[in-house]
Design an enzyme around this catalytic site. Structure first.
Site, PDB file in Angstrom:
ATOM      1  NE  ARG A  13      -1.411   2.453   2.921  1.00 28.86           N
ATOM      2  CZ  ARG A  13      -0.916   3.583   3.441  1.00 28.86           C
ATOM      3  NH1 ARG A  13      -0.747   4.652   2.697  1.00 28.86           N
ATOM      4  NH2 ARG A  13      -0.560   3.624   4.714  1.00 28.86           N
ATOM      5  CD  GLU A  14       3.389   5.329   3.079  1.00 32.01           C
ATOM      6  OE1 GLU A  14       2.501   5.425   3.939  1.00 32.01           O
ATOM      7  OE2 GLU A  14       3.837   6.300   2.422  1.00 32.01           O
ATOM      8  CG  HIS A  73      -5.066   2.283   3.857  1.00 27.76           C
ATOM      9  ND1 HIS A  73      -4.899   3.459   3.173  1.00 27.76           N
ATOM     10  CD2 HIS A  73      -4.652   2.531   5.129  1.00 27.76           C
ATOM     11  CE1 HIS A  73      -4.399   4.379   3.982  1.00 27.76           C
ATOM     12  NE2 HIS A  73      -4.238   3.850   5.175  1.00 27.76           N
ATOM     13  NE  ARG A 133      -4.424   1.326  10.897  1.00 27.23           N
ATOM     14  CZ  ARG A 133      -3.721   0.864   9.857  1.00 27.23           C
ATOM     15  NH1 ARG A 133      -3.217  -0.362   9.884  1.00 27.23           N
ATOM     16  NH2 ARG A 133      -3.541   1.608   8.795  1.00 27.23           N
ATOM     17  CB  THR A 167       1.078  12.497   7.615  1.00 29.59           C
ATOM     18  OG1 THR A 167       0.106  11.689   8.290  1.00 29.59           O
ATOM     19  CG2 THR A 167       0.765  12.501   6.129  1.00 29.59           C
ATOM     20  CG  HIS A 194       2.254   5.142   9.100  1.00 31.10           C
ATOM     21  ND1 HIS A 194       1.947   4.098   8.270  1.00 31.10           N
ATOM     22  CD2 HIS A 194       2.597   6.170   8.268  1.00 31.10           C
ATOM     23  CE1 HIS A 194       2.086   4.458   6.998  1.00 31.10           C
ATOM     24  NE2 HIS A 194       2.479   5.725   6.972  1.00 31.10           N
ATOM     25  CG  HIS A 288      37.871   0.810   9.924  1.00 27.65           C
ATOM     26  ND1 HIS A 288      36.528   1.091  10.060  1.00 27.65           N
ATOM     27  CD2 HIS A 288      38.519   1.939  10.284  1.00 27.65           C
ATOM     28  CE1 HIS A 288      36.372   2.335  10.488  1.00 27.65           C
ATOM     29  NE2 HIS A 288      37.574   2.867  10.610  1.00 27.65           N
TER      30      HIS A 288
END
Ligand code: ZN
Length: 384
Positions: A13-14, A73, A133, A167, A194, A288
Site C-alpha cells: 500500500r504505502e 486501507h 483501525r 504523515t 507510522h 579497520h
C-alpha cells in the site's frame, strides 16, 4: 518496551505510493507470500478504490491462506468503505485527516464535524461485523487535545486500534515517546505507529513510540513510501533485536525480501543502507580491516550472520598488509612479508583504482615474485 511488538508491513500500500513504483498482481502475490514467510503480523494490501487491479489483488489476498492478518486501507467515507467491505476484507483501516491544515483545505470541516464523520465511518464498518483501525492522518500536527478527543470517539464507536501517522515526518523521538505515553494511558485500544522519514528520524521515532506504549509498528521493505518513505522492515527488525532483544520477524529472510522488492520496484537499495545495503558489512580502511580480521565486533554493530550475509574486505589504496594477507589466504596463497610489501605498494601506487578483483590481485602477486601456495579448493586454478 514490551516484549511483544507486532509488525505491519505496508509495502503493498504505502510502498506502492513510491514515485515510479507499480507492482503487478503477480508481483504482489510473491511479495505477500515472502512477507508471510518471514512472519510479519499484518500486511496492508492496498485500497480497492485506487484502481480495478488494486481491488483485484485485495480480493485475491483474502483467499491466499496467509497467517498474517490482511488489512484493507481506505478513506473514512461511505462509498470507499462500501467498496472495501465488498472485497471480503476481514479488517479495515480507515483514515481521516485531523490537522488544522487538512481539515480546512481538504474538507472544510470543523473539529466537531470531523469527530462526527470519524464516528459515522467507524460505526459503518462495525455494522458489517468487521474490525476497524482508525487513523488520524497528520496526527502529529494535530492539537493534542483534539487528537485525543477524536481518537477516544473512534474507540467508543468500536475501533479496536488507533493509528498515529507522522504523515510528514516531523516528530522527534522525545515527542513520539511522550505522545504515545499519553495516548496509551487514555485510550482503551491498540496503538499503531507510522513514521515518515522526511527528516531521517523515522526509525528513531518508531523506537521511541514503541517505548512510549505503541504495540504495532508500520514498515515497508527497503523503506519505500511517499516522498522519503517510512521505516524499513530490516532496519527496524535489526534495531529491535540489537537494542532491546525483541524478536519480531525472521531476520535471516530479509535479504531475499529486500532484493526481490528492489527488483520489482526498480528502486535500488543504497549501498550504504543499514543491514541490507551492499556495503553494510564491507570494511575498507587499513586500521579497520586489520582490527576486524582479529575481532569483527571492533567495527560491526551486529554480525552479518544475523542476516545470512558475509563481511567483505575492500582492497584499494586504503588497504594494509593484514587485509591483503587475509584475502590471499582465502585464495590459497601464503605470501611472505617481502611479497606482501610489494603487492601493497603496487595497490597504493594506483590511487585511482577503487577495488581489486581476485584475478587482479593475483596478477600483482605474480609480478611481486615467487610465493608459496596451495591451490584454491574451489577452483584448483589459483596458482601463483
Ligand atoms: Zn504513510
Amino acid at each position: 518496551m514490551r516484549k511483544q511488538i507486532t509488525i505491519l508491513d505496508t509495502t503493498l500500500r504505502e510502498g506502492e505510493q513510491t514515485p515510479g513504483v507499480s507492482f503487478t498482481i503477480a508481483q504482489k502475490i510473491t511479495i505477500a507470500r515472502l512477507l508471510d514467510e518471514v512472519g510479519v503480523d499484518a500486511i496492508e494490501v492496498g485500497d480497492p478504490n485506487v484502481s480495478p487491479d488494486a481491488q483485484a489483488f485485495i480480493e485475491r489476498a483474502a483467499g491466499m491462506g496467509l497467517a498474517a492478518e490482511i488489512v484493507v486501507h481506505c478513506r473514512a467515507c461511505d462509498k470507499d468503505i462500501d467498496r472495501a467491505l465488498s472485497t471480503g476484507a476481514r479488517r479495515l483501516a480507515i483514515f481521516l485527516a485531523t490537522s488544522p491544515a487538512h481539515l480546512s483545505s481538504k474538507f472544510g470541516y470543523s473539529e466537531e464535524e470531523a469527530i462526527t464523520a470519524a464516528v459515522r465511518a467507524v460505526e459503518q464498518v462495525r455494522a458489517a461485523g468487521v474490525p476497524v483501525r482508525f487513523a488520524a492522518e497528520d496526527a502529529t500536527r494535530t492539537g493534542r487535545d483534539f487528537l485525543l478527543r477524536i481518537c477516544a470517539a473512534a474507540v467508543a464507536a468500536g475501533a479496536d486500534r488507533i493509528s498515529i501517522p507522522d504523515t510528514v515526518g516531523v516528530l522527534t523521538p522525545d515527542d513520539a515517546r511522550s505522545l504515545f505515553r499519553k495516548l496509551s494511558s487514555r485510550l482503551d485500544a491498540g496503538l499503531d505507529t507510522h513514521n515518515h522519514n522526511d527528516l531521517g528520524l523515522a526509525l528513531a521515532n518508531t523506537l521511541a513510540a514503541l517505548e512510549g506504549g505503541a504495540g504495532c509498528a508500520h514498515v515497508t521493505v527497503n523503506g519505500l513510501g511517499e516522498r522519503s518513505g517510512i521505516v524499513s522492515l530490516a532496519g527496524l527488525a535489526v534495531a529491535l533485536k540489537v537494542h532491546y532483544n525483541v524478536d519480531t520477524v525472521a531476520i535471516d529472510g530479509l535479504i531475499e525480501l529486500s532484493r526481490l522488492v528492489e527488483e520489482f520496484s526498480g528502486i535500488q537499495v543504497p549501498a550504504n543502507s543499514p543491514a541490507v545495503g551492499a556495503h553494510a558489512f564491507a570494511h575498507k580502511a587499513g586500521v579497520h580491516t586489520a582490527a576486524v580480521l582479529k575481532d569483527p565486533s571492533t567495527y560491526e554493530a551486529f554480525p552479518p550472520e544475523l542476516l545470512k550475509r558475509e563481511r567483505s574486505i575492500v582492497i584499494d589504496k586504503f588497504t594494509g598488509r593484514s587485509a591483503v594477507r587475509a584475502r590471499l589466504r582465502q585464495l590459497g596463497l601464503d605470501p611472505d612479508e617481502k611479497c606482501l610489501k610489494k603487492v601493497v605498494a603496487a595497490i597504493k601506487a594506483d590511487a585511482g583504482k577503487c577495488s581489486y578483483t581476485d584475478p587482479e590481485l593475483l596478477a600483482l602477486v605474480r609480478e611481486a615474485g615467487p610465493v608459496s601456495a596451495t591451490p584454491c579448493l574451489e577452483t584448483g586454478c589459483l596458482q601463483p
